[in-house]
Design a protein around this motif. Structure first.
Motif, PDB file in Angstrom:
ATOM      1  N   ALA A 102      17.070  22.298  14.400  1.00 13.00           N
ATOM      2  CA  ALA A 102      15.724  22.856  14.261  1.00 13.00           C
ATOM      3  C   ALA A 102      15.148  23.098  15.641  1.00 13.00           C
ATOM      4  N   ASN A 103      14.289  24.119  15.764  1.00 13.59           N
ATOM      5  CA  ASN A 103      13.629  24.364  17.047  1.00 13.59           C
ATOM      6  C   ASN A 103      12.134  24.572  16.863  1.00 13.59           C
ATOM      7  N   ALA A 104      11.449  24.695  17.991  1.00 17.83           N
ATOM      8  CA  ALA A 104       9.986  24.761  17.979  1.00 17.83           C
ATOM      9  C   ALA A 104       9.452  26.062  17.381  1.00 17.83           C
ATOM     10  N   ASP A 105      10.304  27.057  17.182  1.00 16.05           N
ATOM     11  CA  ASP A 105       9.886  28.319  16.575  1.00 16.05           C
ATOM     12  C   ASP A 105       9.948  28.286  15.053  1.00 16.05           C
ATOM     13  N   GLY A 106      10.296  27.120  14.489  1.00 18.38           N
ATOM     14  CA  GLY A 106      10.377  27.001  13.040  1.00 18.38           C
ATOM     15  C   GLY A 106      11.725  27.381  12.466  1.00 18.38           C
ATOM     16  N   GLN A 107      12.712  27.591  13.314  1.00 18.87           N
ATOM     17  CA  GLN A 107      14.042  27.938  12.813  1.00 18.87           C
ATOM     18  C   GLN A 107      14.825  26.667  12.495  1.00 18.87           C
ATOM     19  N   VAL A 108      15.410  26.637  11.303  1.00 23.59           N
ATOM     20  CA  VAL A 108      16.225  25.504  10.866  1.00 23.59           C
ATOM     21  C   VAL A 108      17.562  26.059  10.389  1.00 23.59           C
ATOM     22  N   GLY A 109      18.648  25.511  10.900  1.00 24.00           N
ATOM     23  CA  GLY A 109      19.975  26.000  10.549  1.00 24.00           C
ATOM     24  C   GLY A 109      20.917  24.893  10.159  1.00 24.00           C
ATOM     25  N   ILE A 110      21.919  25.252   9.363  1.00 28.01           N
ATOM     26  CA  ILE A 110      22.993  24.338   8.989  1.00 28.01           C
ATOM     27  C   ILE A 110      24.307  24.955   9.456  1.00 28.01           C
ATOM     28  N   ASN A 111      25.113  24.168  10.142  1.00 23.23           N
ATOM     29  CA  ASN A 111      26.424  24.612  10.613  1.00 23.23           C
ATOM     30  C   ASN A 111      27.487  23.691  10.023  1.00 23.23           C
ATOM     31  N   SER A 112      28.560  24.264   9.527  1.00 22.94           N
ATOM     32  CA  SER A 112      29.555  23.444   8.853  1.00 22.94           C
ATOM     33  C   SER A 112      30.960  23.995   9.051  1.00 22.94           C
ATOM     34  N   ARG A 113      31.922  23.126   8.872  1.00 22.87           N
ATOM     35  CA  ARG A 113      33.315  23.537   8.899  1.00 22.87           C
ATOM     36  C   ARG A 113      34.105  22.642   7.957  1.00 22.87           C
ATOM     37  N   LEU A 114      34.921  23.241   7.123  1.00 22.73           N
ATOM     38  CA  LEU A 114      35.710  22.482   6.173  1.00 22.73           C
ATOM     39  C   LEU A 114      36.912  21.849   6.850  1.00 22.73           C
ATOM     40  N   ASN A 115      37.464  20.837   6.188  1.00 21.95           N
ATOM     41  CA  ASN A 115      38.717  20.263   6.662  1.00 21.95           C
ATOM     42  C   ASN A 115      39.845  21.271   6.512  1.00 21.95           C
ATOM     43  N   ARG A 116      40.869  21.094   7.281  1.00 20.67           N
ATOM     44  CA  ARG A 116      42.036  21.968   7.214  1.00 20.67           C
ATOM     45  C   ARG A 116      42.598  21.998   5.793  1.00 20.67           C
ATOM     46  N   ASP A 117      42.896  23.220   5.324  1.00 17.59           N
ATOM     47  CA  ASP A 117      43.495  23.465   4.012  1.00 17.59           C
ATOM     48  C   ASP A 117      42.548  23.184   2.849  1.00 17.59           C
ATOM     49  N   GLN A 118      41.308  22.911   3.107  1.00 14.25           N
ATOM     50  CA  GLN A 118      40.358  22.736   2.019  1.00 14.25           C
ATOM     51  C   GLN A 118      39.771  24.100   1.651  1.00 14.25           C
ATOM     52  N   VAL A 119      39.703  24.389   0.363  1.00 17.03           N
ATOM     53  CA  VAL A 119      39.314  25.711  -0.108  1.00 17.03           C
ATOM     54  C   VAL A 119      37.978  25.628  -0.824  1.00 17.03           C
ATOM     55  N   ALA A 120      37.105  26.608  -0.572  1.00 18.68           N
ATOM     56  CA  ALA A 120      35.822  26.686  -1.243  1.00 18.68           C
ATOM     57  C   ALA A 120      35.369  28.133  -1.284  1.00 18.68           C
ATOM     58  N   LYS A 121      34.601  28.473  -2.286  1.00 28.86           N
ATOM     59  CA  LYS A 121      34.075  29.823  -2.395  1.00 28.86           C
ATOM     60  C   LYS A 121      32.856  29.969  -1.488  1.00 28.86           C
ATOM     61  N   PRO A 122      32.818  31.004  -0.643  1.00 25.86           N
ATOM     62  CA  PRO A 122      31.657  31.199   0.235  1.00 25.86           C
ATOM     63  C   PRO A 122      30.339  31.256  -0.519  1.00 25.86           C
ATOM     64  N   GLU A 123      30.337  31.820  -1.722  1.00 24.75           N
ATOM     65  CA  GLU A 123      29.079  31.904  -2.476  1.00 24.75           C
ATOM     66  C   GLU A 123      28.564  30.524  -2.888  1.00 24.75           C
ATOM     67  N   ASP A 124      29.497  29.589  -3.119  1.00 28.68           N
ATOM     68  CA  ASP A 124      29.075  28.226  -3.438  1.00 28.68           C
ATOM     69  C   ASP A 124      28.468  27.535  -2.225  1.00 28.68           C
ATOM     70  N   ILE A 125      29.096  27.762  -1.080  1.00 27.46           N
ATOM     71  CA  ILE A 125      28.565  27.202   0.160  1.00 27.46           C
ATOM     72  C   ILE A 125      27.184  27.776   0.439  1.00 27.46           C
ATOM     73  N   ARG A 126      27.048  29.092   0.301  1.00 33.85           N
ATOM     74  CA  ARG A 126      25.771  29.746   0.565  1.00 33.85           C
ATOM     75  C   ARG A 126      24.684  29.193  -0.347  1.00 33.85           C
ATOM     76  N   MET A 127      24.989  29.016  -1.622  1.00 30.88           N
ATOM     77  CA  MET A 127      24.005  28.495  -2.556  1.00 30.88           C
ATOM     78  C   MET A 127      23.570  27.084  -2.191  1.00 30.88           C
ATOM     79  N   GLY A 128      24.553  26.276  -1.814  1.00 27.62           N
ATOM     80  CA  GLY A 128      24.230  24.899  -1.478  1.00 27.62           C
ATOM     81  C   GLY A 128      23.387  24.773  -0.227  1.00 27.62           C
ATOM     82  N   MET A 129      23.773  25.495   0.826  1.00 28.23           N
ATOM     83  CA  MET A 129      23.012  25.442   2.071  1.00 28.23           C
ATOM     84  C   MET A 129      21.584  25.938   1.859  1.00 28.23           C
ATOM     85  N   CYS A 130      21.444  27.032   1.140  1.00 31.47           N
ATOM     86  CA  CYS A 130      20.111  27.592   0.929  1.00 31.47           C
ATOM     87  C   CYS A 130      19.266  26.711   0.027  1.00 31.47           C
TER      88      CYS A 130
END
Length: 293
Positions: A102-130
């Motif tokens: 988070a920063n002083a301009d009100g921006q909040v972000g999430i950064n992530s990386r899966l373990n090697r060989d772990q599979v997930a649908k990007p749309e599921d990740i997007r829904m969860g983060m949001c």
């Protein structure tokens, strides 16, 4: 030297409905990259005018707890900050780290990386983060949520330990991580995240004193703690080799503490408070250590 920790996120717990208002911006900002065989990376962010760094990261602690994550540590700087949260390992899957910035301009972000060989649908990740970002509040309501969360998680509290007890706790945590099975490589950052950026009051005996060279006389003074203790029912002293078998704990004192530093002898007792700022190998370092008044 500050340790750079790999950023990862668990998917299964991040699938709640996206809150109204912030969802569009969050979805537009969502990005994915990397070869999934090496661990795909995901990130997104929102900007919420009027949301302070402390409020954002405090609220995210509550959101993380609500979603069954474990709080690692919080590092708030002048104009920004980072919250590290963890998902516990299971028998079949290693746990994950998640970085929330988070920063002083009100921006909040999430950064992530899966373990090697772990599979997930990007749309599921997007829904969860949001979903997580969509639950942030502004104004007094958000501040109240953040303050209550910090009180519950204790991220700002000073934790008191005997030096040998802290070293043994670290050793157990490291050995547990090394023994886990399942997907993903061993990552000791999952252990260190629970200690970094937290304040500790450590009581123990001096094992070693270190001074900067004459070329760099203003560098910090170092005190290494004795991490051996008492063993067995008869209260015998642990063998000296355990000093190197366990994690090493070092307190750095500024030059203004020179008189106190010079007064200490090897095996003298001392109580110092400082902030954990790095792990290098098996060495945990606390900076700006000061003696109890």
């Amino acid at each position: 030297m500050r340790l750079m920790m790999k950023t990862t996120v668990l998917l299964g717990l991040l699938t709640l409905p996206v809150a109204a208002g912030a969802a569009g911006t969050c979805e537009e900002n969502f990005k994915t990259s990397g070869d999934p065989r090496n661990g795909a990376a995901f990130s997104t962010s929102v900007t919420i005018p009027g949301l302070s760094v402390r409020s954002a990261l405090g609220q995210m602690q509550k959101i993380a707890l609500d979603d069954k994550f474990e709080i690692g540590n919080e590092d708030i700087r002048d104009k920004d900050g980072t919250l590290t949260i963890l998902q516990k390992s299971t028998f079949t899957n290693r746990g994950f780290l998640i970085y929330i910035d988070a920063n002083a301009d009100g921006q909040v972000g999430i950064n992530s990386r899966l373990n090697r060989d772990q599979v997930a649908k990007p749309e599921d990740i997007r829904m969860g983060m949001c979903s997580m970002l969509g639950r942030l509040k502004t104004g007094p309501e958000g501040e109240a949520i953040a303050n209550a969360a910090r009180e519950k998680t204790g991220v700002e509290k000073v934790q008191s330990y005997k030096a040998h007890d802290l070293a043994k706790e670290l050793a157990r945590a490291v050995n547990s991580e090394l023994a886990k099975r399942g997907e993903g490589a061993v990552d000791l950052n999952r252990v260190y995240a629970k200690y970094l950026n937290k304040r500790f009051r450590i009581d123990g005996q001096v094992a070693r004193k270190g001074e900067p060279s004459t070329l760099f006389p203003n560098l910090p003074l170092e005190i290494e703690w004795i991490t051996t203790g008492i063993k067995g029912l008869l209260g015998g002293k642990e063998d000296a080799f355990m000093q190197r078998a366990r994690p090493i704990i070092i307190c750095e004192l500024q030059q203004e503490q020179r008189e106190y530093f010079d007064s200490l002898r090897i095996e003298d007792w001392a109580t110092l408070s400082g902030k954990v700022t790095s792990f290098e190998g098996n060495v945990m370092t606390l900076e700006n250590c000061r003696p109890d008044a």
